[in-house]
Design an enzyme around this catalytic site. Structure first.
Site, PDB file in Angstrom:
ATOM      1  N   HIS A 263      76.318  55.568  30.233  1.00 31.54           N
ATOM      2  CA  HIS A 263      74.957  55.229  30.644  1.00 31.54           C
ATOM      3  C   HIS A 263      74.661  53.751  30.386  1.00 31.54           C
ATOM      4  O   HIS A 263      74.242  53.022  31.302  1.00 31.54           O
ATOM      5  CB  HIS A 263      73.955  56.106  29.877  1.00 31.54           C
ATOM      6  CG  HIS A 263      72.527  55.838  30.216  1.00 31.54           C
ATOM      7  ND1 HIS A 263      71.827  56.570  31.147  1.00 31.54           N
ATOM      8  CD2 HIS A 263      71.650  54.907  29.748  1.00 31.54           C
ATOM      9  CE1 HIS A 263      70.591  56.102  31.248  1.00 31.54           C
ATOM     10  NE2 HIS A 263      70.459  55.086  30.394  1.00 31.54           N
ATOM     11  N   GLU A 264      74.884  53.318  29.149  1.00 32.16           N
ATOM     12  CA  GLU A 264      74.620  51.916  28.830  1.00 32.16           C
ATOM     13  C   GLU A 264      75.596  51.000  29.564  1.00 32.16           C
ATOM     14  O   GLU A 264      75.243  49.876  29.941  1.00 32.16           O
ATOM     15  CB  GLU A 264      74.693  51.682  27.318  1.00 32.16           C
ATOM     16  CG  GLU A 264      73.688  52.483  26.500  1.00 32.16           C
ATOM     17  CD  GLU A 264      72.247  52.295  26.939  1.00 32.16           C
ATOM     18  OE1 GLU A 264      71.909  51.211  27.472  1.00 32.16           O
ATOM     19  OE2 GLU A 264      71.447  53.237  26.752  1.00 32.16           O
ATOM     20  N   HIS A 267      74.098  50.156  32.877  1.00 34.60           N
ATOM     21  CA  HIS A 267      73.130  49.062  32.741  1.00 34.60           C
ATOM     22  C   HIS A 267      73.851  47.724  32.629  1.00 34.60           C
ATOM     23  O   HIS A 267      73.468  46.728  33.264  1.00 34.60           O
ATOM     24  CB  HIS A 267      72.290  49.268  31.475  1.00 34.60           C
ATOM     25  CG  HIS A 267      71.190  50.271  31.603  1.00 34.60           C
ATOM     26  ND1 HIS A 267      70.221  50.207  32.575  1.00 34.60           N
ATOM     27  CD2 HIS A 267      70.896  51.370  30.850  1.00 34.60           C
ATOM     28  CE1 HIS A 267      69.373  51.215  32.424  1.00 34.60           C
ATOM     29  NE2 HIS A 267      69.764  51.940  31.388  1.00 34.60           N
ATOM     30  N   GLU A 293      67.664  51.718  36.015  1.00 38.12           N
ATOM     31  CA  GLU A 293      67.993  53.093  35.649  1.00 38.12           C
ATOM     32  C   GLU A 293      68.865  53.763  36.702  1.00 38.12           C
ATOM     33  O   GLU A 293      69.678  54.628  36.386  1.00 38.12           O
ATOM     34  CB  GLU A 293      66.726  53.907  35.412  1.00 38.12           C
ATOM     35  CG  GLU A 293      66.038  53.613  34.101  1.00 38.12           C
ATOM     36  CD  GLU A 293      66.942  53.804  32.893  1.00 38.12           C
ATOM     37  OE1 GLU A 293      67.738  54.763  32.885  1.00 38.12           O
ATOM     38  OE2 GLU A 293      66.855  52.995  31.959  1.00 38.12           O
TER      39      GLU A 293
END
Length: 499
Positions: A263-264, A267, A293
């Site tokens: 997830h990170e 980003h 997101e």
């Protein structure tokens, strides 16, 4: 002075302001990773001073005059013109906020953050309630200073996705909620999948090494970034050549670390893909937090929770944890990691029930800002609606209303972007599939560049040139359409829950 000279002066001023902001960002990153506890008070002072300096530089009358002169020039190219337009919009918005208020907000956020950390340690919301109350009152003042139509929360959401309003989000959530409930109703009548293999003992250091390898495999450049540990995983950047991610490790839950990393990492790939030659300028910044997101959710769910991804990466996991995973096939692993089950923790939720976590927080924020509830009402409202929507009983504050870091950062208006990000992610991924018919085969062979290259071209390189809706239309030939998410989810979970 020529247009070129004026634009060069503008660029120099903006980059100096960026230098101050990113210096502050380094201190904030350090605050959440390595800062010793006794350094908290001085760090709050340092952050407040830098925030005040950056704000004063940005709202300086000379910069305003320069922007107003440049915006009327006809010999700027389209990118220069867009930079000036966006900077003037930002200038006029920031001009409404006094420097003293910026300092007060920064100091309050620092106090609130450390109060939140202590409240989590003692598992008591009451220790966080008063600092949070002070912060919310400041956010109400901020909304009044900025101005708004129809609802004060609109002023705060605009900071995260320009043009986003309560009316837009309410309509999306009101449409999404019954469709999600219907899909969940179908799933709950099917035999449950088994994810017990995720809940064994997984050595912390080996998990860490595996996470690093996964980040490399999705394209994270460790010469332009690093990973560290923090209480709540996050991503920050100081330029596109220095992007920091954090994760957390639970030795009894492999999924906690793996999908935090991915997830990170999503980003971070966005930040590393922004145009470096636009440093300090709007076109060197991300489009919006909804689009941000979309990048993390696309990598985490569309790719990282996909069967194709684990056909390639499960063998790597087995080299780190043979005892725990040798018996697993990619198909069994895929089903287990996508288990749908209501839970307490948003960051660990499956991608269907996840949206109810977001909706509950969105409603709480909206009511706090409009004044229909106060901070003392948060635990009761939280617990009631977790029972109502997710059917789970919240045992304590740490697993309830203290679990997220966002309120301690003053990030009110943020949460809706998590769900919007999932909508955008599904739509973007569908566009990638249309243009790359061999996409799943490529991913199963470890070629994630087909995804990254498409995102670099269609999302990352644009910076803030477009608003979210326009960027989505440019990339997919269609404005945001939540039907893509419902179609994606229905197809995926019908495959998983086939019994």
């Amino acid at each position: 002075m020529s247009t070129l000279e004026l634009y060069t002066e503008y660029k120099t001023k903006m980059q100096k302001i960026a230098d101050v902001k990113y210096a502050s960002a380094v201190l904030q990153w350090d605050q959440e990773t390595y800062l010793p506890p006794k350094g908290n008070d001085f760090r709050g002072r340092q952050l407040a001073t830098l925030s005040e300096i950056a704000h004063e530089q940005f709202v300086d009358e000379k910069l305003g005059a320069l922007l107003n002169e440049l915006v009327g020039k006809n010999d700027l190219n389209e990118f220069e013109k867009r930079n000036v337009q966006l900077s003037l919009e930002d200038y006029n918005r920031n001009k409404k906020i006094p420097a003293t208020f910026v300092r007060q907000m920064s100091e309050t956020v620092t106090r609130a953050y450390h109060a939140w950390v202590k409240a989590r340690e003692s598992n008591s919301f009451t220790e966080f309630q008063e600092p949070l109350n002070v912060l919310i009152n400041l956010k109400k003042q901020e909304a009044d200073l900025l101005g708004y139509e129809h609802h004060p929360y609109n002023a705060l959401m605009n900071d995260y996705d320009k043009g986003l309003t309560v009316n837009i989000v309410d309509n999306i959530f009101n449409n999404l909620k019954p469709q999600l409930l219907a899909l969940l109703d179908v799933i709950k009548n099917k035999p449950q999948v088994d994810n017990s293999f995720l809940h064994q003992h997984f050595d912390k250091d080996k998990q860490w090494s595996f996470g690093i390898e996964i980040l490399k495999r999705i394209g994270f450049d460790f010469e332009a970034g690093r990973q560290d540990l923090s209480v709540h995983p996050f991503t920050t950047n100081f330029n596109n050549a220095d992007v920091r991610v954090t994760t957390r490790v639970d030795e009894n839950d492999l999924g906690n670390m793996v999908w935090s990393c991915i997830h990170e990492g999503g980003h971070a790939l966005y930040e590393q893909g922004l145009p470096g030659d636009q440093y300090g300028l709007p076109l060197g910044e991300y489009c919006s937090l909804s689009i941000h997101e979309s990048q993390s959710r696309l990598w985490e769910n569309c790719v990282g929770r996909g069967l194709s991804f684990w056909k390639h990466n499960l063998p790597l996991l087995k080299t780190f944890f043979p005892k725990q995973t040798d018996h697993l096939s990619a198909e069994v692993f895929f089903k287990g990691i996508n288990k749908v089950e209501p839970s307490l923790i948003r960051t660990e939720a499956d991608e269907l029930t996840y949206h109810f976590h977001v909706m509950i927080r969105y409603e709480i924020e909206k009511m706090l800002i409009e004044g229909s509830i106060s901070t003392k009402d948060i635990p009761a409202y939280w617990n009631e609606h977790y029972k109502k929507y997710l059917g789970v009983t919240v045992p304590d504050d740490k697993k309830g209303c203290l679990q997220d870091i966002h309120w301690s950062h003053g990030s009110f208006g943020y949460f809706a972007t998590y769900s919007l990000g999932s909508m955008y992610a599904a739509q973007l991924y569908a566009a990638i599939e249309r243009e790359n018919v061999s996409l799943e085969k490529d991913i199963s062979e470890g070629n994630n560049n087909v995804v990254l290259n498409w995102l670099r071209k269609n999302i990352h390189q644009s910076g803030r040139f477009y608003l979210s809706e326009t960027l989505c239309k440019e990339a997919t030939n269609e404005s945001l359409n939540p039907a893509y998410f419902i179609n994606y989810a229905t197809k995926k979970y019908n495959t998983i829950y086939t019994g």
